[in-house]
Design a protein around this motif. Structure first.
Motif, PDB file in Angstrom:
ATOM      1  N   THR A  24      42.503  31.824  44.643  1.00  0.00           N
ATOM      2  CA  THR A  24      41.504  30.908  44.071  1.00  0.00           C
ATOM      3  C   THR A  24      40.124  31.543  44.161  1.00  0.00           C
ATOM      4  OG1 THR A  24      41.173  29.777  46.189  1.00  0.00           O
ATOM      5  CG2 THR A  24      42.835  28.858  44.703  1.00  0.00           C
ATOM      6  N   TRP A  25      39.245  31.083  43.243  1.00  0.00           N
ATOM      7  CA  TRP A  25      37.856  31.549  43.226  1.00  0.00           C
ATOM      8  C   TRP A  25      37.023  30.553  42.424  1.00  0.00           C
ATOM      9  CZ3 TRP A  25      41.918  34.342  41.070  1.00  0.00           C
ATOM     10  CH2 TRP A  25      42.037  34.257  39.671  1.00  0.00           C
ATOM     11  N   SER A  26      35.731  30.699  42.469  1.00  0.00           N
ATOM     12  CA  SER A  26      34.847  29.817  41.712  1.00  0.00           C
ATOM     13  C   SER A  26      35.067  30.000  40.214  1.00  0.00           C
ATOM     14  CB  SER A  26      33.391  30.129  42.050  1.00  0.00           C
ATOM     15  OG  SER A  26      32.523  29.523  41.121  1.00  0.00           O
ATOM     16  N   SER A  27      35.101  28.896  39.499  1.00  0.00           N
ATOM     17  CA  SER A  27      35.290  28.968  38.042  1.00  0.00           C
ATOM     18  C   SER A  27      34.035  29.432  37.313  1.00  0.00           C
ATOM     19  CB  SER A  27      35.724  27.607  37.501  1.00  0.00           C
ATOM     20  OG  SER A  27      34.746  26.629  37.784  1.00  0.00           O
ATOM     21  N   HIS A  28      32.979  29.785  38.048  1.00  0.00           N
ATOM     22  CA  HIS A  28      31.796  30.357  37.419  1.00  0.00           C
ATOM     23  C   HIS A  28      32.005  31.815  37.017  1.00  0.00           C
ATOM     24  CE1 HIS A  28      29.880  26.870  39.493  1.00  0.00           C
ATOM     25  NE2 HIS A  28      29.227  26.824  38.345  1.00  0.00           N
ATOM     26  N   THR A  29      33.150  32.370  37.385  1.00  0.00           N
ATOM     27  CA  THR A  29      33.486  33.729  36.957  1.00  0.00           C
ATOM     28  C   THR A  29      34.925  33.742  36.454  1.00  0.00           C
ATOM     29  OG1 THR A  29      33.377  36.061  37.591  1.00  0.00           O
ATOM     30  CG2 THR A  29      34.349  34.546  39.193  1.00  0.00           C
ATOM     31  N   ASP A  30      35.362  34.887  35.937  1.00  0.00           N
ATOM     32  CA  ASP A  30      36.707  34.986  35.357  1.00  0.00           C
ATOM     33  C   ASP A  30      37.452  36.150  36.002  1.00  0.00           C
ATOM     34  OD1 ASP A  30      38.953  34.721  33.815  1.00  0.00           O
ATOM     35  OD2 ASP A  30      38.096  35.647  32.032  1.00  0.00           O
ATOM     36  N   TYR A  31      37.891  35.950  37.213  1.00  0.00           N
ATOM     37  CA  TYR A  31      38.653  36.972  37.914  1.00  0.00           C
ATOM     38  C   TYR A  31      40.110  36.960  37.436  1.00  0.00           C
ATOM     39  CZ  TYR A  31      35.015  37.908  41.424  1.00  0.00           C
ATOM     40  OH  TYR A  31      33.868  38.298  42.071  1.00  0.00           O
ATOM     41  N   ILE A  79      37.014  25.252  40.471  1.00  0.00           N
ATOM     42  CA  ILE A  79      37.931  26.203  41.089  1.00  0.00           C
ATOM     43  C   ILE A  79      38.913  26.727  40.047  1.00  0.00           C
ATOM     44  CG2 ILE A  79      39.751  26.546  42.807  1.00  0.00           C
ATOM     45  CD1 ILE A  79      37.044  26.204  44.059  1.00  0.00           C
ATOM     46  N   ALA A  80      39.066  28.046  40.004  1.00  0.00           N
ATOM     47  CA  ALA A  80      40.097  28.672  39.172  1.00  0.00           C
ATOM     48  C   ALA A  80      41.171  29.236  40.090  1.00  0.00           C
ATOM     49  CB  ALA A  80      39.496  29.783  38.318  1.00  0.00           C
ATOM     50  N   GLU A  81      42.387  29.336  39.574  1.00  0.00           N
ATOM     51  CA  GLU A  81      43.475  29.871  40.388  1.00  0.00           C
ATOM     52  C   GLU A  81      44.508  30.556  39.510  1.00  0.00           C
ATOM     53  OE1 GLU A  81      46.885  26.756  41.235  1.00  0.00           O
ATOM     54  OE2 GLU A  81      44.957  25.947  41.902  1.00  0.00           O
ATOM     55  N   GLU A  82      45.179  31.538  40.087  1.00  0.00           N
ATOM     56  CA  GLU A  82      46.333  32.164  39.459  1.00  0.00           C
ATOM     57  C   GLU A  82      47.392  32.355  40.534  1.00  0.00           C
ATOM     58  OE1 GLU A  82      45.477  35.601  37.054  1.00  0.00           O
ATOM     59  OE2 GLU A  82      43.933  34.541  35.913  1.00  0.00           O
ATOM     60  N   THR A  83      48.655  32.414  40.102  1.00  0.00           N
ATOM     61  CA  THR A  83      49.764  32.381  41.052  1.00  0.00           C
ATOM     62  C   THR A  83      50.809  33.432  40.727  1.00  0.00           C
ATOM     63  OG1 THR A  83      49.444  29.994  41.361  1.00  0.00           O
ATOM     64  CG2 THR A  83      51.570  30.898  42.037  1.00  0.00           C
ATOM     65  N   ILE A  84      51.336  34.055  41.775  1.00  0.00           N
ATOM     66  CA  ILE A  84      52.463  34.977  41.695  1.00  0.00           C
ATOM     67  C   ILE A  84      53.635  34.346  42.438  1.00  0.00           C
ATOM     68  CG2 ILE A  84      53.356  37.252  42.335  1.00  0.00           C
ATOM     69  CD1 ILE A  84      51.171  37.649  40.371  1.00  0.00           C
ATOM     70  N   GLU A  85      54.802  34.256  41.780  1.00  0.00           N
ATOM     71  CA  GLU A  85      56.019  33.774  42.429  1.00  0.00           C
ATOM     72  C   GLU A  85      56.875  34.972  42.832  1.00  0.00           C
ATOM     73  OE1 GLU A  85      58.038  31.042  39.873  1.00  0.00           O
ATOM     74  OE2 GLU A  85      56.858  29.338  40.579  1.00  0.00           O
ATOM     75  N   ILE A  86      57.424  34.927  44.042  1.00  0.00           N
ATOM     76  CA  ILE A  86      58.173  36.052  44.591  1.00  0.00           C
ATOM     77  C   ILE A  86      59.528  35.575  45.109  1.00  0.00           C
ATOM     78  CG2 ILE A  86      58.155  37.897  46.317  1.00  0.00           C
ATOM     79  CD1 ILE A  86      55.029  37.362  46.446  1.00  0.00           C
TER      80      ILE A  86
END
Length: 203
Positions: A24-31, A79-86
């Motif tokens: 997760t990170w601030s949605s003020h950027t696009d990581y 808040i922005a988020e991306e997810t990896i499933e393993i």
């Protein structure tokens, strides 16, 4: 919830059918979040929504064991988020989640935007967080490796790394297996090496 910081002893979690790495990170950027997958034979694969020099974008490993759930872009409610499933199998030695911010995003550090890695082992109910309180504040550092998920024989071992690329580097990290004279004969350690992977061609 187990909170980890760089230098903490590794934490062992119960091995389950599925592990999730969520950034997760601030949605003020696009990581972007991507994963380095290192096999027991030393081969390295990248799972990412974007490619790098000589490496095409791949949303999952060839065997489907590690899968990116998609680029969410700028998230809602700050808040922005991306997810990896393993889904760990015997061919996987480790998975290394990486947060990436291209130069074209403009200035902004991993500390400023609160980049945080959360790892959970699904049904077992354990969660580990490597938060941004001690993250690098340099606006010109573009890659961050908060931690590593190691596939041990009877457990999932989480290492808090907080490693960063050199200033201005768009090259990906890679992972190498190293033999050590301090370990038993034939044993290897898994080492993340910054800036020695291919150059990202994203953005």
């Amino acid at each position: 919830m187990i909170n980890m910081n760089k230098g903490d002893a590794p934490v062992s979690l119960t091995k389950t059918a599925g592990v999730t790495a969520r950034m997760t990170w601030s949605s003020h950027t696009d990581y972007d979040l991507y994963a380095i997958v290192v096999r027991t034979n030393g081969d390295v694969e990248y799972v990412a929504t974007f490619g790098a020099r000589g490496v095409p974008a791949r949303m999952s490993t060839a065997d489907g064991a590690v899968k990116h759930l998609g680029d969410v872009g700028r998230g809602a409610q700050g808040i922005a988020e991306e997810t990896i499933e393993i889904k760990l199998n015997d061919s996987i030695r480790a998975v290394v989640p990486v947060a990436y911010s291209a130069q074209s995003n403009g200035p902004g550090s991993f500390y400023r935007y609160g980049v945080t890695l959360e790892i959970d082992n699904g049904a077992a109910g354990d969660r580990v967080m490597i938060a941004a309180e001690n993250a690098n504040p340099d606006d010109k550092v573009y890659s961050c490796v908060p931690g590593m998920i190691e596939n041990a024989q009877d457990s999932v071992v989480i290492h808090a790394l907080e490693q960063y690329s050199g200033r201005g580097s768009e090259n990906r990290p890679t992972v190498k297996l190293r033999r050590s004279s301090l370990l038993r004969k034939g044993a290897e350690t898994t080492e993340v090496v910054m800036d020695e992977g291919p150059r990202n061609n994203h953005k």
